[in-house]
Design a protein around this motif. Structure first.
Motif, PDB file in Angstrom:
ATOM      1  N   PHE A   1       2.291   9.372   1.544  1.00  0.00           N
ATOM      2  CA  PHE A   1       1.524   8.354   2.250  1.00  0.00           C
ATOM      3  C   PHE A   1       0.250   8.869   2.927  1.00  0.00           C
ATOM      4  O   PHE A   1      -0.591   8.070   3.334  1.00  0.00           O
ATOM      5  CB  PHE A   1       2.418   7.646   3.272  1.00  0.00           C
ATOM      6  CG  PHE A   1       3.604   6.987   2.626  1.00  0.00           C
ATOM      7  CD1 PHE A   1       3.437   5.908   1.775  1.00  0.00           C
ATOM      8  CD2 PHE A   1       4.889   7.474   2.820  1.00  0.00           C
ATOM      9  CE1 PHE A   1       4.520   5.299   1.150  1.00  0.00           C
ATOM     10  CE2 PHE A   1       5.987   6.887   2.200  1.00  0.00           C
ATOM     11  CZ  PHE A   1       5.798   5.798   1.357  1.00  0.00           C
TER      12      PHE A   1
ATOM     13  N   LEU B   1       6.675   0.613   6.536  1.00  0.00           N
ATOM     14  CA  LEU B   1       7.653   0.783   5.467  1.00  0.00           C
ATOM     15  C   LEU B   1       8.996   0.136   5.810  1.00  0.00           C
ATOM     16  O   LEU B   1       9.330  -0.061   6.981  1.00  0.00           O
ATOM     17  CB  LEU B   1       7.902   2.269   5.204  1.00  0.00           C
ATOM     18  CG  LEU B   1       6.701   3.174   4.978  1.00  0.00           C
ATOM     19  CD1 LEU B   1       7.152   4.631   4.872  1.00  0.00           C
ATOM     20  CD2 LEU B   1       5.930   2.748   3.741  1.00  0.00           C
TER      21      LEU B   1
ATOM     22  N   HIS C   1       3.259   3.562   8.577  1.00  0.00           N
ATOM     23  CA  HIS C   1       2.771   3.034   7.300  1.00  0.00           C
ATOM     24  C   HIS C   1       3.349   1.659   6.940  1.00  0.00           C
ATOM     25  O   HIS C   1       3.072   1.155   5.855  1.00  0.00           O
ATOM     26  CB  HIS C   1       3.090   4.025   6.188  1.00  0.00           C
ATOM     27  CG  HIS C   1       2.457   5.366   6.384  1.00  0.00           C
ATOM     28  ND1 HIS C   1       1.109   5.588   6.225  1.00  0.00           N
ATOM     29  CD2 HIS C   1       2.991   6.562   6.755  1.00  0.00           C
ATOM     30  CE1 HIS C   1       0.837   6.862   6.470  1.00  0.00           C
ATOM     31  NE2 HIS C   1       1.952   7.470   6.800  1.00  0.00           N
TER      32      HIS C   1
ATOM     33  N   TYR D   1       6.187  -4.033   8.221  1.00  0.00           N
ATOM     34  CA  TYR D   1       6.640  -4.211   6.836  1.00  0.00           C
ATOM     35  C   TYR D   1       6.662  -5.676   6.431  1.00  0.00           C
ATOM     36  O   TYR D   1       7.057  -6.556   7.198  1.00  0.00           O
ATOM     37  CB  TYR D   1       8.041  -3.629   6.636  1.00  0.00           C
ATOM     38  CG  TYR D   1       8.536  -3.882   5.234  1.00  0.00           C
ATOM     39  CD1 TYR D   1       8.071  -3.118   4.171  1.00  0.00           C
ATOM     40  CD2 TYR D   1       9.409  -4.939   4.945  1.00  0.00           C
ATOM     41  CE1 TYR D   1       8.461  -3.373   2.867  1.00  0.00           C
ATOM     42  CE2 TYR D   1       9.815  -5.201   3.644  1.00  0.00           C
ATOM     43  CZ  TYR D   1       9.337  -4.414   2.607  1.00  0.00           C
ATOM     44  OH  TYR D   1       9.721  -4.685   1.313  1.00  0.00           O
TER      45      TYR D   1
ATOM     46  N   ALA E   1       7.816   5.278   8.733  1.00  0.00           N
ATOM     47  CA  ALA E   1       7.896   3.827   8.535  1.00  0.00           C
ATOM     48  C   ALA E   1       7.007   3.089   9.517  1.00  0.00           C
ATOM     49  O   ALA E   1       6.300   2.138   9.150  1.00  0.00           O
ATOM     50  CB  ALA E   1       9.350   3.370   8.686  1.00  0.00           C
TER      51      ALA E   1
ATOM     52  N   LYS F   1       4.768  -4.262   0.496  1.00  0.00           N
ATOM     53  CA  LYS F   1       4.601  -2.904   1.003  1.00  0.00           C
ATOM     54  C   LYS F   1       5.690  -2.004   0.432  1.00  0.00           C
ATOM     55  O   LYS F   1       6.643  -2.458  -0.189  1.00  0.00           O
ATOM     56  CB  LYS F   1       4.607  -2.901   2.532  1.00  0.00           C
ATOM     57  CG  LYS F   1       3.374  -3.569   3.132  1.00  0.00           C
ATOM     58  CD  LYS F   1       3.159  -3.150   4.563  1.00  0.00           C
ATOM     59  CE  LYS F   1       1.799  -3.627   5.065  1.00  0.00           C
ATOM     60  NZ  LYS F   1       1.542  -3.139   6.445  1.00  0.00           N
ATOM     61  N   ASP F   2       5.544  -0.699   0.692  1.00  0.00           N
ATOM     62  CA  ASP F   2       6.458   0.272   0.084  1.00  0.00           C
ATOM     63  C   ASP F   2       7.816   0.296   0.764  1.00  0.00           C
ATOM     64  O   ASP F   2       7.938   0.107   1.983  1.00  0.00           O
ATOM     65  CB  ASP F   2       5.850   1.664   0.133  1.00  0.00           C
ATOM     66  CG  ASP F   2       4.729   1.844  -0.880  1.00  0.00           C
ATOM     67  OD1 ASP F   2       4.748   1.142  -1.906  1.00  0.00           O
ATOM     68  OD2 ASP F   2       3.851   2.693  -0.646  1.00  0.00           O
TER      69      ASP F   2
ATOM     70  N   ARG G   1       7.611  -1.335  -5.864  1.00  0.00           N
ATOM     71  CA  ARG G   1       7.212  -0.766  -4.577  1.00  0.00           C
ATOM     72  C   ARG G   1       8.208   0.262  -4.040  1.00  0.00           C
ATOM     73  O   ARG G   1       8.024   0.776  -2.931  1.00  0.00           O
ATOM     74  CB  ARG G   1       7.044  -1.865  -3.534  1.00  0.00           C
ATOM     75  CG  ARG G   1       6.068  -2.944  -3.916  1.00  0.00           C
ATOM     76  CD  ARG G   1       4.683  -2.428  -4.231  1.00  0.00           C
ATOM     77  NE  ARG G   1       4.078  -1.701  -3.120  1.00  0.00           N
ATOM     78  CZ  ARG G   1       2.856  -1.217  -3.129  1.00  0.00           C
ATOM     79  NH1 ARG G   1       2.098  -1.359  -4.218  1.00  0.00           N
ATOM     80  NH2 ARG G   1       2.372  -0.589  -2.083  1.00  0.00           N
TER      81      ARG G   1
END
Length: 264
Positions: free
Chosen positions: A245, A43, A41, A10, A38, A14-15, A101
């Motif tokens: 995602f 997160l 991706h 992260y 998380a 990023k989201d 985000r």
């Protein structure tokens, strides 16, 4: 209180996934449900947690403190539906998160919290909102008092149209349908929406679609039934993560459904 998890991948830009817990006030567990997503991706997971000591009962969490102790509508700036947006703003100001985000997911009582949040204060900073396995709903009508409807809250027809035109995502497990399920709201207004959570979610979506037709506005809600899942916060979190995602609903094996240990 905030429970958070920052994955190794992260960084700002990023989201960020906000997660609203159920009636057990277990924000730490709901944060943990999102850790695998998380890590995959990159997160940041943020779980605002409202303790039962400070926010006792459904009226002070699910219903957002919209009504005071006398049952009257409280000033809008005291509603706790504003808290997630305030946390998001603080993260942006601190440089932890980039604007635009944030997404937010809620399960059970957290699903009740989120659909009412969207109804009364809108999406705010959130690019996506998913309310899963809610026990019952504030129907999108201005002729039924809150929390069964939205009358008396100060919301008018423009606000109702905004709600119906929003991309609110309603989710329900296909097996979360028992009329005698633990912690299922049983007041007459809730029972009138259907015997179980799945039926009530279907009804909420149908009422929204019908109301959009009456008002002549767009209807942009999304409704997803997750196969094989009962009242399981972990499995519904996996489902939401897959949709957001991976652009697909995970298969039943990936959902890992089993005994539902998180009932709210």
């Amino acid at each position: 209180m905030l429970h958070a998890y920052r994955s190794a991948g992260y960084g700002p830009g990023k989201d960020v996934v906000f997660v609203q817990h159920g009636m057990l006030r277990n924000g730490d567990e709901y944060r943990d449900f999102w850790i695998p997503a998380a890590d995959r991706h990159g997160l940041l997971i943020v779980a605002p947690t409202f303790s039962n000591d400070g926010f006792k009962g459904a009226e002070n969490y699910n219903d957002g403190m919209v009504r005071d102790v006398k049952g009257q509508i409280a000033p809008a700036d005291t509603w706790i539906y504003r808290v997630p947006a305030l946390v998001a703003a603080a993260l942006v100001e601190a440089g932890v998160m980039a604007p635009g985000r944030a997404r937010i997911f809620g399960h059970s009582a957290g699903g009740q919290f989120l659909h009412r949040m969207v109804s009364l204060v809108g999406f705010g900073p959130f690019a996506a909102v998913a309310a899963a396995n809610s026990g019952w709903y504030s129907l999108p009508t201005l002729d039924t008092p809150f929390p069964a409807g939205l009358a008396g809250t100060g919301l008018g027809e423009p606000g109702l149209k905004r709600l119906l035109e929003s991309p609110l995502h309603v989710m329900a497990g296909s097996k979360d349908s028992e009329a005698t399920a633990d912690n299922l709201p049983s007041q007459p207004e809730a029972v009138a929406q259907g015997p179980g959570r799945l039926h009530r979610a279907r009804n909420y979506h149908a009422v929204g679609k019908a109301m959009a037709g009456i008002l002549g506005c767009a209807f942009n809600w999304r409704f997803t039934e997750v196969p094989g899942v009962a009242h399981d916060g972990r499995a519904m979190s996996v489902a939401a993560a897959g949709i957001w995602f991976d652009d697909r609903l995970p298969d039943v094996a990936a959902l890992g459904t089993g005994p539902a240990t998180v009932n709210a």
